[in-house]
Design a protein around this motif. Structure first.
Motif, PDB file in Angstrom:
ATOM      1  N   GLU A  91       0.810  -1.475  -0.334  1.00 29.66           N
ATOM      2  CA  GLU A  91      -0.048  -0.046  -0.041  1.00 29.66           C
ATOM      3  C   GLU A  91       0.868   1.443  -0.211  1.00 29.66           C
ATOM      4  O   GLU A  91       1.471   1.350   0.637  1.00 29.66           O
ATOM      5  CB  GLU A  91      -0.914   0.312   1.362  1.00 29.66           C
ATOM      6  N   ILE A  92       0.343   2.728  -0.813  1.00 31.90           N
ATOM      7  CA  ILE A  92       1.629   3.725  -0.468  1.00 31.90           C
ATOM      8  C   ILE A  92      -0.122   4.299   0.824  1.00 31.90           C
ATOM      9  O   ILE A  92      -0.798   4.225   1.007  1.00 31.90           O
ATOM     10  CB  ILE A  92       0.360   4.391  -1.083  1.00 31.90           C
ATOM     11  N   ARG A  93       0.743   4.457   1.999  1.00 35.39           N
ATOM     12  CA  ARG A  93      -0.168   5.046   3.520  1.00 35.39           C
ATOM     13  C   ARG A  93       0.456   6.503   3.676  1.00 35.39           C
ATOM     14  O   ARG A  93       1.753   6.869   3.699  1.00 35.39           O
ATOM     15  CB  ARG A  93       0.677   4.166   4.624  1.00 35.39           C
ATOM     16  N   VAL A  94      -0.726   7.470   3.904  1.00 33.48           N
ATOM     17  CA  VAL A  94       0.386   8.652   4.246  1.00 33.48           C
ATOM     18  C   VAL A  94      -0.679   8.785   6.074  1.00 33.48           C
ATOM     19  O   VAL A  94      -1.902   8.503   6.377  1.00 33.48           O
ATOM     20  CB  VAL A  94      -0.966   9.565   3.181  1.00 33.48           C
ATOM     21  N   LEU A  95       0.379   8.723   6.660  1.00 28.29           N
ATOM     22  CA  LEU A  95      -0.392   8.992   7.736  1.00 28.29           C
ATOM     23  C   LEU A  95      -0.270   9.966   9.041  1.00 28.29           C
ATOM     24  O   LEU A  95      -0.324  11.363   8.114  1.00 28.29           O
ATOM     25  CB  LEU A  95       1.270   8.075   8.655  1.00 28.29           C
ATOM     26  N   PRO A  96      -1.094   9.977   9.901  1.00 22.97           N
ATOM     27  CA  PRO A  96      -1.651  11.083  10.482  1.00 22.97           C
ATOM     28  C   PRO A  96      -0.994  12.706  10.697  1.00 22.97           C
ATOM     29  O   PRO A  96       0.562  11.742  10.617  1.00 22.97           O
ATOM     30  CB  PRO A  96      -2.022  10.567  11.958  1.00 22.97           C
ATOM     31  N   GLY A  97      -0.507  13.513   9.755  1.00 20.78           N
ATOM     32  CA  GLY A  97      -0.421  14.601  10.133  1.00 20.78           C
ATOM     33  C   GLY A  97       0.985  15.292   8.832  1.00 20.78           C
ATOM     34  O   GLY A  97       1.501  15.728   8.827  1.00 20.78           O
ATOM     35  N   ALA A  98       0.753  13.939   7.374  1.00 21.78           N
ATOM     36  CA  ALA A  98       1.761  13.428   6.679  1.00 21.78           C
ATOM     37  C   ALA A  98       0.826  13.814   5.488  1.00 21.78           C
ATOM     38  O   ALA A  98      -0.111  14.517   5.345  1.00 21.78           O
ATOM     39  CB  ALA A  98       2.727  12.548   6.627  1.00 21.78           C
ATOM     40  N   SER A  99       1.488  14.331   4.640  1.00 17.61           N
ATOM     41  CA  SER A  99       0.946  14.696   3.388  1.00 17.61           C
ATOM     42  C   SER A  99       1.688  14.333   2.424  1.00 17.61           C
ATOM     43  O   SER A  99       2.482  14.017   2.227  1.00 17.61           O
ATOM     44  CB  SER A  99       0.917  16.457   3.142  1.00 17.61           C
ATOM     45  N   LEU A 100       0.895  13.999   1.150  1.00 19.20           N
ATOM     46  CA  LEU A 100       1.402  13.399  -0.347  1.00 19.20           C
ATOM     47  C   LEU A 100       0.852  14.332  -1.240  1.00 19.20           C
ATOM     48  O   LEU A 100      -0.451  13.946  -1.640  1.00 19.20           O
ATOM     49  CB  LEU A 100       1.511  12.263  -0.180  1.00 19.20           C
ATOM     50  N   THR A 101       1.836  14.783  -2.141  1.00 20.71           N
ATOM     51  CA  THR A 101       1.082  15.802  -3.497  1.00 20.71           C
ATOM     52  C   THR A 101       1.167  14.852  -5.053  1.00 20.71           C
ATOM     53  O   THR A 101       3.048  14.888  -5.133  1.00 20.71           O
ATOM     54  CB  THR A 101       1.990  17.256  -3.452  1.00 20.71           C
ATOM     55  N   VAL A 102       1.018  14.414  -5.494  1.00 17.07           N
ATOM     56  CA  VAL A 102       1.401  13.329  -6.673  1.00 17.07           C
ATOM     57  C   VAL A 102       1.639  14.216  -8.086  1.00 17.07           C
ATOM     58  O   VAL A 102       0.198  14.642  -8.772  1.00 17.07           O
ATOM     59  CB  VAL A 102       0.882  11.792  -6.802  1.00 17.07           C
ATOM     60  N   THR A 103       2.314  14.330  -8.609  1.00 18.18           N
ATOM     61  CA  THR A 103       2.223  14.993 -10.256  1.00 18.18           C
ATOM     62  C   THR A 103       2.703  14.444 -11.269  1.00 18.18           C
ATOM     63  O   THR A 103       4.474  14.720 -10.902  1.00 18.18           O
ATOM     64  CB  THR A 103       3.099  16.857  -9.887  1.00 18.18           C
TER      65      THR A 103
END
Length: 203
Positions: free
Chosen positions: A90-102
């Motif tokens: 999986e791809i997991r974004v944990l609490p308080g984190a951010s992921l931006t995909v471009t």
């Protein structure tokens, strides 16, 4: 003059820049490292970072954006390279984190997902798909509702113009006339909890 020399330690998984098998480049805190396996690249990230996909790559372990980190994921090619999972990773974004995909592809490889392939896991976690971002080829498990992207309690998902979720479905099996028919619950996006937010601004 601005180069930072870092000595490789035993157990490190990064490789030299000229290594022909390098597929991911990570820049964090002024230091740049190259990796063959995306999961090791993400394991190094504990703060804001830029992750550049240099070639199509597979990952056999979860890609985790840790608490407090803001990560931008981008492909270096005009036709975006893909990160494709093996198995049910999986791809997991944990609490308080951010992921931006471009301009990058996240490929589920046709494998099943219990809740989601890309998970936005709770309070102040966020995922943003910008132009050229693609999430594709994800099948939900047949025992519950799911989505290729799962936004859990308190998480935020934003999809901007030019981003795409494609070829994703959920096969929620029920017995009907002694046969298993498939009915859809979820598929592309699953938002759980009243405090979760989905901003669909394009696609």
């Amino acid at each position: 003059d601005n180069l930072v020399w870092v000595e490789r330690q035993e157990g490190d998984h990064w490789v030299d820049p000229e290594n022909p098998h390098a597929k991911v480049r990570v820049t964090k805190g002024g230091v740049t490292r190259y990796y063959k396996e995306p999961e090791y690249a993400f394991a190094w990230i504990d703060a804001d970072a830029l992750v550049e996909v240099l070639k199509d790559a597979e990952f056999g372990g979860d890609l985790v954006v840790t608490n407090g980190a803001a990560v931008t994921l981008v492909s270096t090619n005009a036709t975006p390279y893909a990160l494709t999972r093996r198995g049910e990773t999986e791809i997991r974004v944990l609490p308080g984190a951010s992921l931006t995909v471009t301009n990058a592809v996240l490929d589920g490889n046709g494998a099943t997902s219990t809740i989601g392939f890309v998970k936005v896991e709770g309070e102040e976690a966020s995922l943003e798909l910008q132009a050229g971002a693609v999430v594709r080829n994800v099948i939900g498990k047949a025992d519950r509702a799911s989505g290729a992207i799962s936004v859990q309690k308190g998480g935020t998902f934003t999809m901007r113009s030019g981003a795409v979720i494609v070829d994703c479905e959920n096969r929620y099996a029920i017995k009907r006339f002694k046969t298993a028919d498939y009915i859809g619950y979820g598929g592309g996006l699953l938002v759980e909890g009243q405090s979760s937010t989905a901003n669909l601004l394009g696609g």
